[in-house]
Design a protein around this motif. Structure first.
Motif, mmCIF file in Angstrom:
data_model
loop_
_atom_site.group_PDB
_atom_site.id
_atom_site.type_symbol
_atom_site.label_atom_id
_atom_site.label_comp_id
_atom_site.label_asym_id
_atom_site.label_seq_id
_atom_site.Cartn_x
_atom_site.Cartn_y
_atom_site.Cartn_z
ATOM 1 N N PRO A 146 0.810 -1.230 0.000
ATOM 2 C CA PRO A 146 0.000 0.000 0.000
ATOM 3 C C PRO A 146 0.837 1.270 0.000
ATOM 4 O O PRO A 146 0.443 2.270 -0.593
ATOM 5 C CB PRO A 146 -0.815 -0.130 1.307
ATOM 6 C CG PRO A 146 -0.857 -1.602 1.583
ATOM 7 C CD PRO A 146 0.450 -2.139 1.096
ATOM 8 N N ALA A 149 1.626 1.702 -3.606
ATOM 9 C CA ALA A 149 0.451 1.784 -4.476
ATOM 10 C C ALA A 149 -0.195 3.162 -4.412
ATOM 11 O O ALA A 149 -0.765 3.628 -5.400
ATOM 12 C CB ALA A 149 -0.555 0.705 -4.087
ATOM 13 N N ASN A 150 -0.120 3.834 -3.242
ATOM 14 C CA ASN A 150 -0.781 5.126 -3.068
ATOM 15 C C ASN A 150 0.188 6.298 -3.093
ATOM 16 O O ASN A 150 -0.214 7.426 -2.787
ATOM 17 C CB ASN A 150 -1.554 5.136 -1.738
ATOM 18 C CG ASN A 150 -2.578 4.020 -1.658
ATOM 19 O OD1 ASN A 150 -3.263 3.739 -2.643
ATOM 20 N ND2 ASN A 150 -2.693 3.380 -0.498
ATOM 21 N N ASP A 152 3.403 8.829 -4.716
ATOM 22 C CA ASP A 152 3.797 9.517 -5.944
ATOM 23 C C ASP A 152 4.635 8.566 -6.799
ATOM 24 O O ASP A 152 5.615 7.988 -6.318
ATOM 25 C CB ASP A 152 4.621 10.757 -5.560
ATOM 26 C CG ASP A 152 5.052 11.579 -6.766
ATOM 27 O OD1 ASP A 152 4.885 11.096 -7.906
ATOM 28 O OD2 ASP A 152 5.574 12.687 -6.569
#
Length: 288
Positions: A146, A149-150, A152
């Motif tokens: 995660p 994945a989230n 920049d």
């Protein structure tokens, strides 16, 4: 051909020339002279010349065929040559059998029968190509984590280009409590156990990371980490860690938040009673 092979005079031209080709190849490959031995000096020298030419062509054919076969799977051949050296090294130092078996299993899991000079290959490419390859190779790590994945995409690329692939075997201590931390680790595949003084045990698996607390506090390891299965990890050195986070200070906050949560779970004592300090200060305060 009819003059050399009287018994073929009444046969078809295909049989006549097939026998003639067979006799010529017998001369050139030095495997026989047929029924008619050379007569006179001219025949002798022509026969020797044909033998030399044939032997040269045969040697060239064998050499090229061997090189072609070896080039079909050069990475496997390189691995086999490397492992032969490892076997000779183990034999020279008379290592015990269980150690040899662990080394053999390590090579099998680390290289999987093929060996590449990946650092040199990537170093010869342009930066866009290098980044594209690294992002593709680490796609599963990015998809399962995660944090990546989230984040920049530029931060993700900056991190991935500095990661180093490592393999650990079941029972290996990846991190030992009390030692100075120089790396943090991202789990691509495998399960690890985080062990603390209070005999607390936490499991981490694919998509998790560990070892960042020590890099943030610049102190010593607050827990030990043991591999429970074969673990395929990516490591990030403290220098590269700080270099990337200087460019992306918001990501440092994300690491600090996770680090604080982990310190809470392992029972790390907070300074100044119940006063809530900024995360960065609190993390530094926990360092010995």
């Amino acid at each position: 051909p009819p003059l050399l092979f009287p018994h073929l005079q009444n046969d078809s031209w295909g049989k006549q020339y097939s026998h003639a080709l067979f006799k010529a190849m017998s001369h050139m490959l030095c495997i026989g002279y047929g029924q008619q031995a050379p007569e006179g000096m001219t025949d002798v020298w022509l026969t020797m010349l044909s033998m030399i030419v044939g032997a040269t062509c045969y040697a060239m054919f064998i050499g090229h065929a061997t090189a072609l076969i070896q080039s079909l799977d050069s990475s496997r051949r390189q691995y086999q040559e490397k492992y032969k050296q490892v076997e000779q090294y183990m034999s020279f130092h008379k290592l015990p059998g269980d150690t040899r078996q662990r080394i053999h299993e390590y090579y099998e899991h680390r290289y999987q029968g093929k060996m590449f000079d990946e650092e040199n290959i990537l170093g010869e490419l342009s930066e866009p190509l290098k980044e594209e390859i690294i992002n593709f190779n680490c796609r599963n790590l990015v998809a399962n984590m995660p944090l990546f994945a989230n984040a920049d995409p530029n931060f993700v690329t900056a991190m991935l280009t500095k990661l180093r692939f490592e393999v650990f075997q079941p029972g290996d201590f990846i991190i030992r409590e009390g030692t100075v931390g120089k790396k943090m680790y991202f789990i691509q595949h495998g399960v690890v156990s985080i062990l603390t003084k209070g005999n607390k045990e936490t499991k981490l698996s694919d998509g998790s990371y560990f070892g960042e607390i020590c890099l943030l506090t610049r102190g010593r390891r607050t827990a030990s980490v043991r591999a429970d299965t074969y673990c395929r990890l990516y490591s990030l050195s403290v220098d590269n860690f700080n270099e990337v986070l200087e460019e992306y200070p918001m990501m440092r906050r994300a690491f600090e938040t996770v680090a604080m949560d982990r310190l809470d779970r392992i029972g790390e004592e907070k300074p100044l009673g119940s006063v809530r300090l900024p995360l960065s200060m609190l993390l530094r305060a926990t360092a010995p």
